[in-house]
Scaffold this motif. Structure first.
Motif, PDB file in Angstrom:
ATOM      1  N   ASN A  12     -34.246   5.151 -14.048  1.00  0.00           N
ATOM      2  CA  ASN A  12     -34.726   6.360 -14.712  1.00  0.00           C
ATOM      3  C   ASN A  12     -36.189   6.559 -14.319  1.00  0.00           C
ATOM      4  OD1 ASN A  12     -36.108   7.977 -16.721  1.00  0.00           O
ATOM      5  ND2 ASN A  12     -34.261   7.809 -17.984  1.00  0.00           N
ATOM      6  N   PRO A  13     -36.544   7.735 -13.763  1.00  0.00           N
ATOM      7  CA  PRO A  13     -37.911   7.921 -13.258  1.00  0.00           C
ATOM      8  C   PRO A  13     -38.983   7.785 -14.341  1.00  0.00           C
ATOM      9  CG  PRO A  13     -36.675   9.976 -13.199  1.00  0.00           C
ATOM     10  CD  PRO A  13     -35.703   8.902 -13.535  1.00  0.00           C
ATOM     11  N   PHE A  14     -38.597   7.847 -15.600  1.00  0.00           N
ATOM     12  CA  PHE A  14     -39.613   7.781 -16.660  1.00  0.00           C
ATOM     13  C   PHE A  14     -39.708   6.406 -17.310  1.00  0.00           C
ATOM     14  CE2 PHE A  14     -38.409  12.235 -16.401  1.00  0.00           C
ATOM     15  CZ  PHE A  14     -39.642  12.845 -16.314  1.00  0.00           C
ATOM     16  N   GLU A  15     -38.727   5.515 -17.000  1.00  0.00           N
ATOM     17  CA  GLU A  15     -38.739   4.224 -17.722  1.00  0.00           C
ATOM     18  C   GLU A  15     -39.661   3.245 -17.018  1.00  0.00           C
ATOM     19  OE1 GLU A  15     -36.449   3.328 -20.549  1.00  0.00           O
ATOM     20  OE2 GLU A  15     -36.267   5.500 -20.686  1.00  0.00           O
ATOM     21  N   ARG A  74     -24.416   6.322 -11.023  1.00  0.00           N
ATOM     22  CA  ARG A  74     -25.338   7.379 -11.468  1.00  0.00           C
ATOM     23  C   ARG A  74     -26.563   6.710 -12.063  1.00  0.00           C
ATOM     24  NH1 ARG A  74     -23.274  11.283 -13.638  1.00  0.00           N
ATOM     25  NH2 ARG A  74     -21.099  11.150 -13.048  1.00  0.00           N
ATOM     26  N   PRO A  75     -27.542   7.467 -12.568  1.00  0.00           N
ATOM     27  CA  PRO A  75     -28.743   6.819 -13.122  1.00  0.00           C
ATOM     28  C   PRO A  75     -28.415   5.911 -14.312  1.00  0.00           C
ATOM     29  CG  PRO A  75     -29.184   9.129 -12.669  1.00  0.00           C
ATOM     30  CD  PRO A  75     -27.705   8.934 -12.508  1.00  0.00           C
ATOM     31  N   GLN A  76     -29.207   4.872 -14.465  1.00  0.00           N
ATOM     32  CA  GLN A  76     -28.964   3.844 -15.472  1.00  0.00           C
ATOM     33  C   GLN A  76     -29.025   4.404 -16.900  1.00  0.00           C
ATOM     34  OE1 GLN A  76     -27.441   1.215 -16.654  1.00  0.00           O
ATOM     35  NE2 GLN A  76     -28.314  -0.063 -15.033  1.00  0.00           N
ATOM     36  N   ASP A  77     -28.233   3.803 -17.778  1.00  0.00           N
ATOM     37  CA  ASP A  77     -28.334   4.079 -19.213  1.00  0.00           C
ATOM     38  C   ASP A  77     -29.713   3.603 -19.668  1.00  0.00           C
ATOM     39  OD1 ASP A  77     -28.208   4.010 -22.003  1.00  0.00           O
ATOM     40  OD2 ASP A  77     -26.078   3.447 -22.018  1.00  0.00           O
ATOM     41  N   PRO A  78     -30.544   4.489 -20.206  1.00  0.00           N
ATOM     42  CA  PRO A  78     -31.909   4.071 -20.554  1.00  0.00           C
ATOM     43  C   PRO A  78     -31.951   2.980 -21.623  1.00  0.00           C
ATOM     44  CG  PRO A  78     -31.530   6.381 -21.166  1.00  0.00           C
ATOM     45  CD  PRO A  78     -30.309   5.914 -20.443  1.00  0.00           C
ATOM     46  N   ARG A  79     -30.835   2.717 -22.300  1.00  0.00           N
ATOM     47  CA  ARG A  79     -30.823   1.654 -23.301  1.00  0.00           C
ATOM     48  C   ARG A  79     -30.563   0.290 -22.674  1.00  0.00           C
ATOM     49  NH1 ARG A  79     -26.439   5.160 -26.450  1.00  0.00           N
ATOM     50  NH2 ARG A  79     -25.670   4.926 -24.315  1.00  0.00           N
ATOM     51  N   LEU A 101     -22.644  16.103  -9.491  1.00  0.00           N
ATOM     52  CA  LEU A 101     -21.801  15.530 -10.541  1.00  0.00           C
ATOM     53  C   LEU A 101     -21.995  14.029 -10.683  1.00  0.00           C
ATOM     54  CD1 LEU A 101     -18.452  17.442  -9.942  1.00  0.00           C
ATOM     55  CD2 LEU A 101     -20.458  18.132 -11.250  1.00  0.00           C
ATOM     56  N   TRP A 102     -22.528  13.382  -9.666  1.00  0.00           N
ATOM     57  CA  TRP A 102     -22.845  11.953  -9.777  1.00  0.00           C
ATOM     58  C   TRP A 102     -24.004  11.661  -8.844  1.00  0.00           C
ATOM     59  CZ3 TRP A 102     -17.916  13.268  -7.569  1.00  0.00           C
ATOM     60  CH2 TRP A 102     -17.771  12.998  -6.215  1.00  0.00           C
ATOM     61  N   GLY A 103     -24.418  10.386  -8.818  1.00  0.00           N
ATOM     62  CA  GLY A 103     -25.547  10.013  -7.961  1.00  0.00           C
ATOM     63  C   GLY A 103     -26.878  10.168  -8.673  1.00  0.00           C
ATOM     64  N   SER A 148     -24.160  -1.616 -12.116  1.00  0.00           N
ATOM     65  CA  SER A 148     -24.943  -2.695 -11.496  1.00  0.00           C
ATOM     66  C   SER A 148     -25.835  -2.158 -10.369  1.00  0.00           C
ATOM     67  CB  SER A 148     -24.024  -3.792 -10.961  1.00  0.00           C
ATOM     68  OG  SER A 148     -23.248  -3.287  -9.891  1.00  0.00           O
ATOM     69  N   GLN A 149     -25.479  -0.997  -9.829  1.00  0.00           N
ATOM     70  CA  GLN A 149     -26.308  -0.394  -8.777  1.00  0.00           C
ATOM     71  C   GLN A 149     -26.907   0.925  -9.267  1.00  0.00           C
ATOM     72  OE1 GLN A 149     -25.989  -1.984  -5.576  1.00  0.00           O
ATOM     73  NE2 GLN A 149     -24.574  -3.391  -6.574  1.00  0.00           N
ATOM     74  N   ALA A 150     -26.987   1.090 -10.575  1.00  0.00           N
ATOM     75  CA  ALA A 150     -27.422   2.377 -11.125  1.00  0.00           C
ATOM     76  C   ALA A 150     -28.853   2.703 -10.690  1.00  0.00           C
ATOM     77  CB  ALA A 150     -27.321   2.349 -12.648  1.00  0.00           C
ATOM     78  N   TYR A 151     -29.129   4.005 -10.581  1.00  0.00           N
ATOM     79  CA  TYR A 151     -30.458   4.454 -10.159  1.00  0.00           C
ATOM     80  C   TYR A 151     -31.431   4.330 -11.322  1.00  0.00           C
ATOM     81  CZ  TYR A 151     -27.542   6.398  -6.504  1.00  0.00           C
ATOM     82  OH  TYR A 151     -26.629   6.534  -5.488  1.00  0.00           O
TER      83      TYR A 151
END
Lengths: 216, 304
Positions: free
Chosen positions: B301-304, B261-266, B210-212, B296-299
């Motif tokens: 995005n593996p594609f960005e 959770r993972p960063q907002d790709p924007r 649900l998060w992370g 501020s500690q978001a993971y």
């Protein structure tokens, strides 16, 4: 961005780790019982924990230890009611319960695919559910192929049909009540007699080991 | 209390007004009218045995087991079906049949007409923390074909009952992370685990995180507290829809969305700007929770 004041988290819940049981001591209890009044488990659950289909004794081999331990505690404190198992579990303290659970969890389950009956409805219920009646797929809680998800969801694959059926009926009749948050009760209550029979037959014959390609 | 609710509604009114130039496909769905017609999608057994049917089945398979696209188009541990229950068939679980007939749709936010394909691509980018399969790719065509199949016989351009997740009324009490944690401990940990990472068996997630790092990102619709509350009330705990009180659903939605959770790709490196541009809704992105600013500690995005 918040749209209301943040009410932060205060409480931190601590968790007590559960010690693993001792397999050798567990084996001894299974084979000989103990001198506190627990009879030898093998008498009913079979030499290798495979249970007994015609008598309705469940297979214990390969069920996860946390689930087995919980059942023994539940029989002991009466939240799971059974005249045969209640006195036996009452003679097992926490340590002994954990030991015998560890022993059975370590045994390999033996399947019997010769029992396989073609039951499309059992298969559909098991793998997809019956959402018109709010029944999720059994495997969405009981794991891939019904082989269980530790710690709370027991394996159903290879369990005896007579036992699966009896448990589902017990839930429906309000006689089994030890599931957390009534997660299993609400499912059983929505099942028809035909569905219970079909899904019990399906799981009884389902492979006890992952068998790629068989569950699509 | 009243001031909070007024604040909520006034800010909601602002969201409609063209802030954010980048397309945001994760916008809240419009309300479905009360008298909307009902619809039942065709059963799987009716999928024809021809090339078209094969594409429907392929789309269904990708929808249920989206992890086959891990690393290619998917960047987390989720499958589409995790938020669109019963293979996208279930009413009140954002069913695909109710979506299909409502696209292309104009959206004020990006002043454009958005297509079904773009909506699906949005869920890949945000909910799946991935990279959208290109238009015309076999994968996108298969998933689109599956949507079309489920909508067979539905009226086009008519909002159907059961679309999206049913909207809850504003909560009586401001959603509280602390109360939400209590709901979570009592109702959710058996499946999603204390640490929110779900549970695996035989190497696959049976209960999704649900998060992370392995869950949906800060741009996904589910990170909004209202959207998560709506989903949870109608669909969780699994097998017990509508069993939580509305307040419990709000509180537990606040709790699960108060973790990183993972960063907002924007996000192009400036959290504040991303927050102000794209997060004028009910969420904690950019807010200080338990001494850390979320986002501020978001993971990555593996594609960005």
């Amino acid at each position: 961005m918040k749209l209301w004041p943040v009410i932060p988290l205060l409480a931190v819940v601590s968790h007590i780790a559960m010690a693993a049981g001792d397999v050798e001591t567990g084996k001894q209890i299974a084979m000989q019982g103990n001198n506190q009044g627990a009879t030898a488990c093998v008498a009913c659950h079979g030499a290798n924990g495979q249970g007994n289909a015609s008598a309705g004794f469940p297979r214990l081999a390969g069920l996860n230890a946390a689930y087995l331990g919980k059942q023994l505690r539940d029989y002991r404190n009466g939240s799971r009611d059974n005249p045969t198992m209640n006195p036996i579990a009452a003679a097992l303290d926490d340590v002994a319960s954990r030991d015998v659970a560890a022993y059975y969890a370590g045994l390999d389950p033996v399947g019997d695919s010769t029992k396989r009956k073609e039951s499309a409805s059992g298969r559909t219920l098991a793998l997809r559910g019956d959402w018109d009646n709010t029944i999720p797929a059994c495997v969405s809680c009981h794991g891939p192929g019904g082989r269980g998800v530790a710690p709370a969801f027991p394996a159903l694959a290879g369990q005896h049909a007579s036992y699966i059926k009896a448990q589902l009926q017990a839930w429906r009749a309000g006689k089994r009540r030890n599931d957390a948050n009534e997660l299993m009760k609400v499912v059983a209550e929505r099942m028809s007699d035909e569905q219970i029979q079909a899904v019990a037959d399906y799981f009884a014959a389902a492979p006890v080991q992952p068998d790629t390609g068989a569950e699509q | 209390m009243k001031t909070t609710l007024v604040l909520i509604s006034s800010l909601l009114a602002v969201t409609g007004t063209g802030i954010g130039q980048e397309r945001d496909y994760q916008l809240e769905l419009p309300d479905t009218p009360g008298e909307a017609p009902r619809f039942t999608p065709p059963p799987d057994s009716a999928i024809p045995d021809n090339q078209f049917g094969e594409m429907v089945r392929r789309g269904r398979d990708l929808f249920i087991n989206t992890q086959q696209l891990r690393g290619k188009y998917v960047g987390n541990d989720l499958n589409c079906v995790n938020c669109h229950v019963d293979a996208g068939r279930r009413a009140d679980s954002a069913p695909l049949w109710a979506a299909y007939t409502m696209y292309p749709a104009y959206r004020g936010k990006n002043d454009r007409v958005n297509t079904m394909e773009e909506r699906i691509q949005g869920c890949f980018r945000y909910s799946m923390n991935g990279k959208p399969p290109p238009s015309g790719s076999e994968e996108l065509t298969a998933i689109l074909t599956y949507h079309y199949w489920l909508a067979k016989g539905a009226p086009t351009g008519v909002a159907l009952a059961g679309r999206g997740y049913p909207k809850l009324d504003s909560p009586d009490k401001t959603p509280a992370i602390r109360r939400g944690q209590q709901v979570y401990q009592a109702q959710c940990t058996i499946c999603h685990a204390d640490d929110g990472q779900g549970r695996k068996a035989e190497g696959e997630h049976i209960f999704p995180p649900l998060w992370g790092e392995d869950s949906f990102n800060w741009g996904a619709g589910m990170h909004r507290i209202n959207t998560a509350a709506n989903f949870i009330h109608a669909n969780m705990p699994l097998g017990k829809p509508y069993s939580l009180s509305e307040q419990e659903a709000w509180d537990v939605a606040a709790y699960i969305n108060s973790h990183e959770r993972p960063q907002d790709p924007r996000n192009d490196g400036d959290l504040k700007t991303t927050d102000q541009t794209f997060h004028n809704h009910q969420c904690y992105y950019g807010d200080k929770i338990n001494d850390a600013v979320l986002g501020s500690q978001a993971y990555p995005n593996p594609f960005e």
